[in-house]
Design an enzyme around this catalytic site. Structure first.
Site, short mmCIF file in Angstrom:
data_model
loop_
_atom_site.label_atom_id
_atom_site.label_comp_id
_atom_site.label_asym_id
_atom_site.label_seq_id
_atom_site.Cartn_x
_atom_site.Cartn_y
_atom_site.Cartn_z
N ASN A 9 1.54 0.63 -2.78
CA ASN A 9 1.68 -0.29 -3.92
C ASN A 9 2.30 0.51 -5.08
OD1 ASN A 9 1.44 -2.00 -6.07
ND2 ASN A 9 -0.80 -2.08 -6.07
N LYS A 11 3.28 -0.60 -7.93
CA LYS A 11 2.97 -1.16 -9.25
C LYS A 11 4.25 -1.24 -10.10
CE LYS A 11 -1.66 0.46 -8.51
NZ LYS A 11 -2.92 0.95 -8.99
N HIS A 95 -4.76 -8.50 -6.53
CA HIS A 95 -5.01 -7.09 -6.87
C HIS A 95 -5.88 -7.02 -8.12
CE1 HIS A 95 -4.36 -2.98 -8.17
NE2 HIS A 95 -4.08 -2.72 -6.92
N GLU A 97 -5.74 -5.33 -10.70
CA GLU A 97 -5.02 -5.31 -11.98
C GLU A 97 -4.57 -6.71 -12.38
OE1 GLU A 97 -2.35 -2.16 -10.83
OE2 GLU A 97 -4.09 -0.84 -10.82
N GLU A 168 -10.69 -2.56 -2.57
CA GLU A 168 -10.27 -1.61 -3.61
C GLU A 168 -11.31 -1.61 -4.73
OE1 GLU A 168 -5.80 -0.76 -3.42
OE2 GLU A 168 -6.08 -2.46 -4.74
N GLY A 174 -6.78 4.72 -9.58
CA GLY A 174 -6.11 5.52 -10.60
C GLY A 174 -7.03 6.47 -11.34
N SER A 214 -7.35 5.80 -5.25
CA SER A 214 -7.18 7.26 -5.28
C SER A 214 -7.06 7.90 -3.90
CB SER A 214 -8.32 7.91 -6.08
OG SER A 214 -8.26 7.50 -7.44
N GLY A 235 -1.66 3.77 -4.30
CA GLY A 235 -0.90 3.62 -5.54
C GLY A 235 -0.14 4.91 -5.85
P1 13P Z 1 -4.28 4.53 -6.84
O1 13P Z 1 -4.00 5.01 -5.42
O2 13P Z 1 -3.28 5.03 -7.82
O3 13P Z 1 -5.69 4.79 -7.22
O4 13P Z 1 -4.09 2.94 -6.81
C1 13P Z 1 -4.73 2.20 -5.83
C2 13P Z 1 -4.25 0.80 -5.86
O5 13P Z 1 -4.48 0.06 -6.82
C3 13P Z 1 -3.47 0.32 -4.72
O6 13P Z 1 -3.26 -1.05 -4.76
#
Ligand code: 13P
Length: 255
Positions: A9, A11, A95, A97, A168, A174, A214, A235
């Site tokens: 992903n 983003k 997601h 976010e 997740e 993150g 992460s 991510g």
């Molecule tokens: P990170 O791997 O940066 O923690 O993000 C995970 C994520 O939101 C994947 O959709």
């Protein structure tokens, strides 16, 4: 046997030019997609470049979001059919976010988007996961049950057979604070249990559940030792071709 998935992903990172540069390098890694499915979710405007760069490779491309209506006066939104026409075959739905941070998407919207995706021939990756306060208060499993009931449970059996789920935990996204393989595995078991109650044992056994939060080359091996974890949604560590290639290479089937 559930085939593992390594998903990226991106983003809101990378331009079309940077997308092409990523694939020029990523495609040099020889066994990038031999033993698992590889799906990249770039920003919507990067999808044509990503599709073009991966023609005649097994790498699959997905969108990060769609709107549930087929068409209409929805300024700024993208329909599932538009996504499919641009060459995407997958889409992320719900997601964290989009649920919590900025857009406040509800379980009901998540369900409508998943249904729209399936109707357009896209594979939705439906994301669920608890927030830090919920995790700390020992409420993670209640949140997952509620999100499952409010969203995924509204699908028909036929629709359920076409989805992938991503667990997740929001506190792990993150933050560098990955859920331990054990925490992730227990959450996956719980989700699979909810799926079994609603859709039957066989459907629950077949659905793939990814872990996201992460994931890095340094912690992927431990996660991949868990039979409940069918792959990862990555991510930050997916933005660099070397780093994501390592994750793909580690996403082997359990022997
Ligand atoms: P990170 O791997 O940066 O923690 O993000 C995970 C994520 O939101 C994947 O959709």
């Amino acid at each position: 046997m559930r085939r593992r998935i390594a998903a990226a992903n991106w983003k809101m990172y990378k331009t079309p030019q940077e997308t092409v540069r990523f694939f020029d390098k990523f495609k040099q890694f020889p066994d990038a997609t031999d033993h698992c499915e590889v799906v990249i979710f770039p920003a919507a405007l990067d999808i044509p470049a990503a599709v073009q760069s991966t023609l005649e490779t097994p790498i699959q491309i997905g969108g990060q979001n769609i709107f549930w209506a087929q068409e209409g006066a929805y300024t700024g939104e993208i329909s599932a059919d538009m996504m499919r026409a641009a060459g995407a075959t997958w889409v992320l739905v719900g997601h964290s976010e989009r649920r919590h941070q900025v857009c406040h998407e509800t379980d009901a919207e998540v369900l409508k988007k998943a249904q729209a995706a399936i109707a357009a021939g896209l594979t939705p990756v439906i994301c669920v996961g608890e927030r830090y306060e919920e995790h700390k208060a020992g409420k993670a499993h209640d949140v997952l049950i509620r999100q499952f009931a409010g969203g995924i449970a509204g699908l028909t059996e036929e629709q359920f057979a076409k989805i992938v789920i991503a667990y997740e935990p929001v506190w792990a996204i993150g933050t560098g604070q990955t859920a331990t393989p054990q925490i992730a595995s227990e959450a996956h078991k719980l989700i699979r249990g909810e799926a079994a109650k609603r859709f039957g044992e066989e459907a629950a056994e077949n659905v793939r559940i990814l872990y996201g939060g992460s994931v890095k080359p340094e912690n992927i091996e431990g996660l991949m030792r868990e039979p409940q974890i069918d792959g990862t949604l990555v991510g930050g560590a997916s933005l660099d071709p070397d780093s994501f290639a390592k994750i793909v290479q580690a996403s082997r089937p359990l022997s």
